[in-house]
Design a protein around this motif. Structure first.
Motif, mmCIF file in Angstrom:
data_model
loop_
_atom_site.group_PDB
_atom_site.id
_atom_site.type_symbol
_atom_site.label_atom_id
_atom_site.label_comp_id
_atom_site.label_asym_id
_atom_site.label_seq_id
_atom_site.Cartn_x
_atom_site.Cartn_y
_atom_site.Cartn_z
ATOM 1 N N ASP A 431 14.757 0.800 -12.350
ATOM 2 C CA ASP A 431 13.640 0.306 -13.154
ATOM 3 C C ASP A 431 13.535 -1.214 -13.126
ATOM 4 N N ASP A 432 14.660 -1.894 -13.094
ATOM 5 C CA ASP A 432 14.616 -3.361 -13.107
ATOM 6 C C ASP A 432 14.087 -3.924 -11.800
ATOM 7 N N ALA A 433 14.153 -3.115 -10.718
ATOM 8 C CA ALA A 433 13.586 -3.551 -9.441
ATOM 9 C C ALA A 433 12.155 -3.078 -9.281
ATOM 10 N N ALA A 434 11.842 -1.888 -9.838
ATOM 11 C CA ALA A 434 10.502 -1.331 -9.693
ATOM 12 C C ALA A 434 9.477 -2.128 -10.487
ATOM 13 N N GLY A 435 9.876 -2.662 -11.658
ATOM 14 C CA GLY A 435 8.931 -3.391 -12.493
ATOM 15 C C GLY A 435 8.330 -4.600 -11.805
ATOM 16 N N PRO A 436 9.154 -5.515 -11.275
ATOM 17 C CA PRO A 436 8.585 -6.675 -10.578
ATOM 18 C C PRO A 436 7.752 -6.290 -9.359
ATOM 19 N N ALA A 437 8.190 -5.277 -8.614
ATOM 20 C CA ALA A 437 7.434 -4.857 -7.436
ATOM 21 C C ALA A 437 6.062 -4.325 -7.839
ATOM 22 N N LEU A 438 6.022 -3.567 -8.926
ATOM 23 C CA LEU A 438 4.752 -3.009 -9.384
ATOM 24 C C LEU A 438 3.823 -4.110 -9.883
ATOM 25 N N ALA A 439 4.392 -5.126 -10.535
ATOM 26 C CA ALA A 439 3.575 -6.227 -11.034
ATOM 27 C C ALA A 439 3.043 -7.084 -9.890
ATOM 28 N N ARG A 440 3.783 -7.149 -8.795
ATOM 29 C CA ARG A 440 3.390 -8.032 -7.685
ATOM 30 C C ARG A 440 2.289 -7.424 -6.831
ATOM 31 N N TRP A 441 2.295 -6.109 -6.664
ATOM 32 C CA TRP A 441 1.393 -5.464 -5.720
ATOM 33 C C TRP A 441 0.365 -4.598 -6.449
ATOM 34 N N ARG A 442 -0.855 -4.580 -5.919
ATOM 35 C CA ARG A 442 -1.886 -3.660 -6.393
ATOM 36 C C ARG A 442 -2.409 -2.848 -5.213
ATOM 37 N N LYS A 443 -2.810 -1.647 -5.486
ATOM 38 C CA LYS A 443 -3.264 -0.755 -4.414
ATOM 39 C C LYS A 443 -4.720 -1.028 -4.054
ATOM 40 N N ILE A 444 -4.999 -1.034 -2.738
ATOM 41 C CA ILE A 444 -6.363 -1.173 -2.240
ATOM 42 C C ILE A 444 -6.901 0.170 -1.744
ATOM 43 N N ASP A 445 -6.094 0.873 -0.958
ATOM 44 C CA ASP A 445 -6.558 2.131 -0.355
ATOM 45 C C ASP A 445 -5.341 2.930 0.099
ATOM 46 N N GLU A 446 -5.577 4.137 0.564
ATOM 47 C CA GLU A 446 -4.513 4.935 1.158
ATOM 48 C C GLU A 446 -5.084 5.816 2.255
ATOM 49 N N ARG A 453 -0.576 14.186 12.012
ATOM 50 C CA ARG A 453 0.005 12.856 12.167
ATOM 51 C C ARG A 453 1.436 12.810 11.646
ATOM 52 N N ARG A 454 1.729 13.609 10.603
ATOM 53 C CA ARG A 454 3.039 13.674 9.955
ATOM 54 C C ARG A 454 3.457 12.303 9.400
ATOM 55 N N ARG A 455 2.522 11.610 8.819
ATOM 56 C CA ARG A 455 2.793 10.322 8.183
ATOM 57 C C ARG A 455 1.672 10.039 7.198
ATOM 58 N N MET A 456 1.896 9.076 6.291
ATOM 59 C CA MET A 456 0.850 8.641 5.372
ATOM 60 C C MET A 456 1.029 7.159 5.099
ATOM 61 N N SER A 457 -0.058 6.498 4.705
ATOM 62 C CA SER A 457 -0.039 5.051 4.512
ATOM 63 C C SER A 457 -0.731 4.674 3.214
ATOM 64 N N VAL A 458 -0.269 3.566 2.641
ATOM 65 C CA VAL A 458 -0.978 2.932 1.536
ATOM 66 C C VAL A 458 -1.233 1.482 1.915
ATOM 67 N N ILE A 459 -2.305 0.930 1.380
ATOM 68 C CA ILE A 459 -2.633 -0.477 1.612
ATOM 69 C C ILE A 459 -2.544 -1.180 0.261
ATOM 70 N N VAL A 460 -1.659 -2.175 0.177
ATOM 71 C CA VAL A 460 -1.437 -2.893 -1.074
ATOM 72 C C VAL A 460 -1.625 -4.395 -0.832
ATOM 73 N N ALA A 461 -1.965 -5.118 -1.897
ATOM 74 C CA ALA A 461 -2.164 -6.571 -1.810
ATOM 75 C C ALA A 461 -1.418 -7.244 -2.949
ATOM 76 N N ASP A 462 -0.939 -8.474 -2.690
ATOM 77 C CA ASP A 462 -0.247 -9.210 -3.742
ATOM 78 C C ASP A 462 -1.213 -10.195 -4.389
ATOM 79 N N GLY A 463 -0.723 -10.939 -5.346
ATOM 80 C CA GLY A 463 -1.581 -11.867 -6.073
ATOM 81 C C GLY A 463 -2.093 -12.993 -5.207
ATOM 82 N N GLY A 464 -1.418 -13.279 -4.102
ATOM 83 C CA GLY A 464 -1.842 -14.374 -3.238
ATOM 84 C C GLY A 464 -2.859 -13.969 -2.202
#
Length: 902
Positions: A431-446, A453-464
Motif C-alpha cells: 500500500d505504501d508503494a501503490a499510493g504514490p504510484a496511483l497519485a502520479r499516474w492517471r489513465k487515458i485509455d486501454e 493477441r494474448r496481451r493487454m495494454s493501458v495508456i497512462v500519463a503523469d502530471g508532467g
C-alpha cells in the motif's frame, strides 16, 4: 413414414426429462439459421427505433433515469412485462404437464390396445390396461414434479446475475447483483468481460467493448460495439453497433446499457419459440434410450403376430387368439420405462447436490457416468486457486521495482475481467508503494485483452504530460511486438544474442514451475484519446513477472481415484508446456506426450484425432483449439468431459459431451456447462462420476429385467400354445401379471449398486442388451415348461374343465419368478448374501409376493378367474423357484466370464 414419426415422438419425449431443465445454449445452433428472418416486424422496428434514439429520448420512452429505476418502479414494470424468461423456460401448468407425462409412445400404444379391448367387449382387460396407463402416468407426473422442484432449487444456487443500478436506495444507488429474470425494461446494467448479455440492450457508454454474437449471426470473430445514437437508417437490428442481444456474451471491455426488451420481447425470445418447435439433434443419452426402446418395440411387433398365428392354428379360435396376442403385446410394453428413467435421474441429481455438484440438465448425469476422458485446465484443479507473484525481474534476471510498478499500473487500470494474475500483482504491491504510484499516474485509455493477441495494454500519463503505453502478456507474443530492451538505464536494440539470453532466463523460470508474463512499455503522445492494438508495436521489453501456482494437496489422490475409475485426464492450458509439465510431475500425472497450439494449427482433424489419443498435455492453446481437441476425442469414440471456468473455455464446454464448470466461473462458462461444481476440486468430480454411474446402473437394471423376462414369457407362451388344448393363461391373467410386475419395479431407482459396477465408465450398448435378453430369457422358459408338466401330469390339469387350475398354477409361478428375477439380475454376485438390495426394493418384493399368493385364497380369485391351489402345489413351487434361482446364478458366472457385466 410411421417409423420416422415414431422416432420423432421418442426424441421429443426423452428430450424433456424433466421439462424445466431448459438450457439456452441448446437452442443456439438453431438460432443462427433464423437470426435474419422470422422475427416479428414490430420487434425489429422497436430495436431500430431504440438504436436511433438519443439517450434522453430513451429515458423518456422507458420511464427511466441515469440513476436507474427504483424498487417500486421495477416491481411495477415486472408486473407489466413479466419475468425476464423466454417462453421455453416457463413452467408447464399441471394440466399440460400431466398431458405431457401421458403422451409417450408406450402409453399411446397401451391406449390403442385398451380401446381395441373395449371395442371387443373385453371390459375387464380394458379396465386393467387403463389402470396400468394411469399408474404409469401418475408416477411419472409425481416424479417429474418432484424433480422439477428439486431442479429449480438447485439451479437457483448457481443462477446467473446481472449488475444493475437501482435509484432511491439508502446506499445512494450503487450497483448491485440481481437475478437475470428480475430485469425489466428501463433498468441500467453494467457489463464486463465474461458477462452474459441478460436482455436486449441499448448501449449508453462503452469502452473497448467486444461482443461474441456468433450464436445469433454466425460471425466467428467478436464484434465491436460503441455507444451513441446511429445517424444512418439500418434495416437489420443485428448490424446496429449500439445494440446488444440476449444470448450473446462480452468478450472484453466494459459498458453501461439500458434494457429495452426482456423475455419473449427479445430477439432471442422470439427465435426461441421457432427453434424449440423443431427437433434438436438428440444427445448420447437420448440416442441410447431410443435404441433400447426400439429394440423392445421391434421385439413386440415380431412376437405378437407369431403368438396370434400359433394360437389361431392350434386352437382354431381366432377371436380368442387375437385377444390373447393383444394381451401379450401389452405385457411386452415397458410402460414404466419413462418413470424409471425420470426417477433415477431425479434421485441422482438430488444426491449429487449433497456432494456439491449441481446438475443443470438431468440427462447429463448419464454422460457423467459414461465419461472416460476428462479435459481440464490445471489452474484451480491441479493447482491451488490462488497465485502468488514470486519474482519481478528485468530482462536479464535482476530484481526490478520498475517492472513491478509497470505491471501494477497495467493490472490496476485495466477494466476488463481481472484474473488471478492481476490479483496477485495488486497484492504484491504494498500500500505504501501503490499510493504514490496511483497519485502520479492517471489513465487515458486501454486496449483490452483477447485470446488472439494474448496481451493487454493501458495508456497512462503523469502530471508532467508524459504518457506511456504499458503492455503485459504471454512471452512469445510480447517478444513479437518488442524491438528494444531495457538494460539498466540504457535502451538497447533487441538482437539475436539478447533473444537467446532472454530465452535462457525465462526457460529457467519455467523449469521451476513459474508462469512467466512479460512486461513492456513505450512513450506515446499524451494528447491522443483513442488507442488500438496497432499501437502495440516498437515496445521496450522491461522484464518479467513470474508467478507461483502451487499444486493442490488433493490433486494427486484425486487423479489416482479417477484413474482407478477408468477416467483418463488430459490437460488443456494456455500456459507454456514447461510449466504445465512441471505441475503434472508435482501431482503425479504421467505425461506421455505434449502438444502445443502452434503444432495443432498445422494438423487436420484426422491427424489431430490420432495424436490426441496419446497426448496428455496440450499447451499454449486458443479457445477454438480447445474445442477442436474435445471434438477430435469425441469422434474417436470417447465420452469427453471438459472442465473450465473462463471465457476462453466456453467453446470447449459446448463441444464436450458434458461441460463442467464452477459456481465462481464467468457467466458464459456457467451458461454453457451441464454440471456446476460448488467446489473446484477433482475429488468432488470423482464423487459425481460415481453417482452418475450408480444412476445409470439402476436404469439398466429395469431395462435388462424387462427385456429378459418378456422374452422368456413369450417363448413359454409359444411352447404352451403349440401343445395345450387351451390357453396357458387367460388374457386377463397376462394383464394382471404385468400390472403386478410393474408395481414391483417402482423401487429400482433407489436400489443399491455393487462397487464393481462403479469402477468403469457406463454407456448404452443396445447390442449387449439383445444378447442379454436372448441368453437369460429362455432360462425362465425351462422352469415354465417344468410348471406345465407339473400341472398337466401331477395335478391332472389337462382338460378344458381343469384349465383354471393350470392357469392359476402358472400365474403364480410367473409372477413370483418375475419378481425374484429382479434380485437375480440386479447384481453379478449372489443376491441377498453377497449383495443386498435396498430396503425399499426388498419391502416391495415381499409385498408383491405375499399379495400374489394371497390372491388365490380371496374373493379376488373368482373375479380374476383364478382358483385355490392344492396344498401339494406349494412345495413344488419352492423347488421350482429355488432351481430357477440356482440355474440363473450359475449361468451368470459363465456369462460374466464370457461377456462381462456392465
Amino acid at each position: 413414414m410411421i417409423k420416422i414419426y415414431a422416432r420423432q415422438l421418442f426424441t421429443r419425449f426423452y428430450r424433456h426429462l424433466p421439462r424445466r431443465l431448459f438450457q439456452r445454449d441448446l437452442m443456439l445452433d438453431g438460432l443462427k439459421t433464423n437470426a435474419r428472418r422470422g422475427v416479428p416486424a414490430a420487434l425489429a422496428r422497436i430495436c431500430l427505433e431504440c438504436a436511433q434514439a438519443s439517450v434522453p429520448a430513451l429515458y423518456m420512452r422507458f420511464a427511466s433515469r441515469p440513476q436507474g429505476l427504483d424498487e417500486a418502479e421495477a416491481a411495477a414494470a415486472r408486473r407489466r412485462y413479466g419475468l425476464n424468461n423466454v417462453a421455453a423456460e416457463q413452467p408447464l401448468t399441471w394440466r399440460r404437464h400431466l398431458w405431457a407425462c401421458y403422451r409417450n409412445p408406450f402409453n399411446i400404444l397401451l391406449t390403442v390396445l385398451g380401446i381395441v379391448s373395449y371395442g371387443t367387449d373385453d371390459t375387464i382387460a380394458a379396465v386393467v390396461i387403463a389402470l396400468m396407463v394411469m399408474i404409469a402416468t401418475l408416477l411419472n407426473f409425481i416424479q417429474e414434479a418432484r424433480s422439477n422442484r428439486a431442479a429449480d432449487a438447485l439451479k437457483a444456487m448457481v443462477s446467473n446475475t446481472a449488475t444493475v443500478l437501482r435509484a432511491g436506495r439508502p446506499d445512494g444507488g450503487v450497483y448491485h447483483e440481481i437475478a437475470m429474470d428480475q430485469l425489466v425494461p428501463g433498468d441500467i446494467v453494467k457489463l464486463a468481460a465474461g458477462d452474459m448479455i441478460p436482455a436486449d440492450l441499448r448501449l449508453l457508454q462503452a469502452r473497448d467493448l467486444f461482443i461474441g454474437q456468433a450464436a445469433l449471426t454466425g460471425e466467428a470473430l467478436p464484434v465491436e460495439k460503441k455507444a451513441g445514437a446511429l445517424n444512418d437508417r439500418p434495416t437489420n437490428p443485428l448490424e446496429c453497433g449500439n445494440l446488444c442481444f440476449m444470448g450473446t456474451n462480452v468478450i472484453s471491455g466494459t459498458a453501461l446499457a439500458m434494457v429495452i426488451g426482456t423475455g419473449d420481447r427479445t430477439w432471442f425470445g422470439q427465435l426461441a419459440e421457432q427453434s424449440t418447435s423443431q427437433c434438436a439433434p438428440p444427445n448420447a443419452f437420448q440416442l441410447g434410450i431410443s435404441r433400447v426402446s426400439w429394440l423392445l418395440i421391434r421385439f413386440m411387433l415380431v412376437m405378437t403376430p407369431v403368438v396370434l398365428l400359433v394360437n389361431g392354428f392350434t386352437k382354431g379360435d381366432w377371436w380368442e387368439a387375437a385377444l390373447f396376442s393383444l394381451s401379450v403385446a401389452v405385457g411386452l410394453t415397458p410402460e414404466m420405462l419413462p418413470m424409471i428413467v425420470t426417477s433415477s435421474l431425479a434421485k441422482g441429481a438430488v444426491q449429487l447436490s449433497r456432494q456439491k455438484v449441481i446438475v443443470k440438465r438431468l440427462d447429463a448425469i448419464q454422460n457423467f457416468g459414461a465419461m472416460d476422458i476428462l479435459c481440464t485446465d490445471k489452474t484451480g484443479t491441479l493447482t491451488q486457486d490462488k497465485i502468488v507473484l514470486a519474482s519481478h525481474i528485468d530482462a536479464f534476471g535482476h530484481r526490478s521495482e520498475r517492472v513491478l510498478e509497470n505491471a501494477w499500473l497495467n493490472s490496476h487500470h485495466q477494466t476488463g475481467l481481472k484474473n488471478l494474475l492481476d490479483k496477485a500483482v495488486q497484492e504484491k504491491m504494498a500500500d505504501d508503494a501503490a499510493g504514490p504510484a496511483l497519485a502520479r499516474w492517471r489513465k487515458i485509455d486501454e486496449i483490452p485483452f483477447d485470446f488472439e493477441r494474448r496481451r493487454m495494454s493501458v495508456i497512462v500519463a503523469d502530471g508532467g504530460g508524459q504518457a506511456h503505453l504499458i503492455c503485459k502478456g504471454a512471452l512469445e507474443e510480447m517478444l513479437g511486438v518488442c524491438s528494444r530492451v531495457r538494460h539498466g538505464d540504457q535502451i538497447v536494440p533487441l538482437s539475436a544474442g539478447l533473444l537467446a539470453q532472454i530465452g535462457e532466463v525465462t526457460a529457467g523460470l519455467s523449469l521451476q514451475g513459474l508462469r512467466v508474463v512479460a512486461v513492456a512499455a513505450r512513450p506515446v503522445a499524451a494528447d491522443r484519446g483513442d488507442f488500438s492494438r496497432l499501437d502495440e508495436s516498437d515496445l521496450i521489453l522491461e522484464g518479467y513477472i513470474a508467478f507461483l501456482d502451487p499444486p493442490k494437496e488433493s490433486a494427486a489422490p484425486a487423479l489416482e481415484a479417477l484413474a482407478k475409475h477408468g477416467i483418463q485426464v488430459k490437460i488443456l492450458t494456455g500456459d507454456n508446456e514447461r510449466v504445465a509439465a512441471k505441475v503434472c510431475r508435482d501431482v503425479g500425472l504421467s505425461v506421455n506426450r505434449m502438444l502445443t497450439g502452434d503444432e495443432i494449427e498445422g494438423m487436420d482433424d484426422r491427424q489431430l484425432g490420432l495424436i490426441a489419443r496419446v497426448t496428455t498435455v496440450f499447451a499454449k492453446l486458443t479457445p477454438l483449439q480447445k474445442a477442436r481437441i474435445v471434438s477430435a476425442l469425441r469422434r474417436d469414440g470417447h465420452v469427453v468431459g471438459f472442465m473450465g471456468d473462463g471465457i476462453n473455455d466456453a467453446p470447449a464446454l459446448r463441444a464436450a459431451d458434458i461441460g463442467i464448470s464452477v459456481d465462481s466461473a464467468v457467466d458464459i462458462a456457467k451458461e454453457a456447462a451441464d454440471i456446476i461444481l460448488l467446489e473446484k476440486s477433482l475429488m468432488v468430480l470423482e464423487e459425481g462420476v460415481i453417482e452418475g454411474r450408480r444412476t445409470f446402473v439402476n436404469m439398466m437394471k429395469y431395462i435388462r429385467m424387462t427385456a429378459s423376462s418378456n422374452f422368456g414369457n413369450v417363448f413359454s407362451v409359444l411352447v404352451a400354445s403349440a401343445f395345450l388344448p387351451f390357453l396357458p393363461m387367460l388374457p386377463l391373467h397376462l394383464l394382471v401379471q404385468n400390472l403386478i410386475y410393474d408395481i414391483s419395479q417402482i423401487a429400482i431407482p433407489f436400489d443399491k449398486v455393487d462397487e464393481e459396477q462403479l469402477r468403469r465408465p457406463q454407456g448404452w450398448r443396445s447390442g449387449e442388451l439383445g444378447r442379454f435378453m436372448v441368453f437369460f430369457g429362455p432360462i425362465s422358459s425351462i422352469f415354465d415348461i417344468l410348471t406345465f408338466g407339473l400341472m398337466w401330469w401331477v395335478f391332472k390339469a389337462n382338460t378344458q374343465e381343469q384349465q383354471g387350475l393350470f392357469q392359476t398354477g402358472w400365474f403364480v409361478v410367473g409372477v413370483l419368478s418375475q419378481t425374484l428375477i429382479v434380485h437375480m439380475l440386479r447384481t453379478r454376485k449372489i443376491p441377498f448374501l453377497q449383495s443386498r438390495p435396498s430396503w425399499a426394493l426388498g419391502v416391495t418384493t415381499l409385498a408383491v409376493m405375499m399379495a400374489t399368493i394371497g390372491m388365490t385364497f380371496t374373493p379376488v380369485a373368482g373375479f380374476l378367474h383364478l382358483q385355490a391351489l392344492p396344498g401339494g402345489y406349494w412345495p413344488w413351487l419352492v423347488a421350482i423357484l429355488a432351481g430357477y434361482m440356482a440355474l440363473v446364478q450359475s449361468m451368470k458366472g459363465w456369462y460374466v466370464r464370457r461377456y462381462g457385466w456392465q
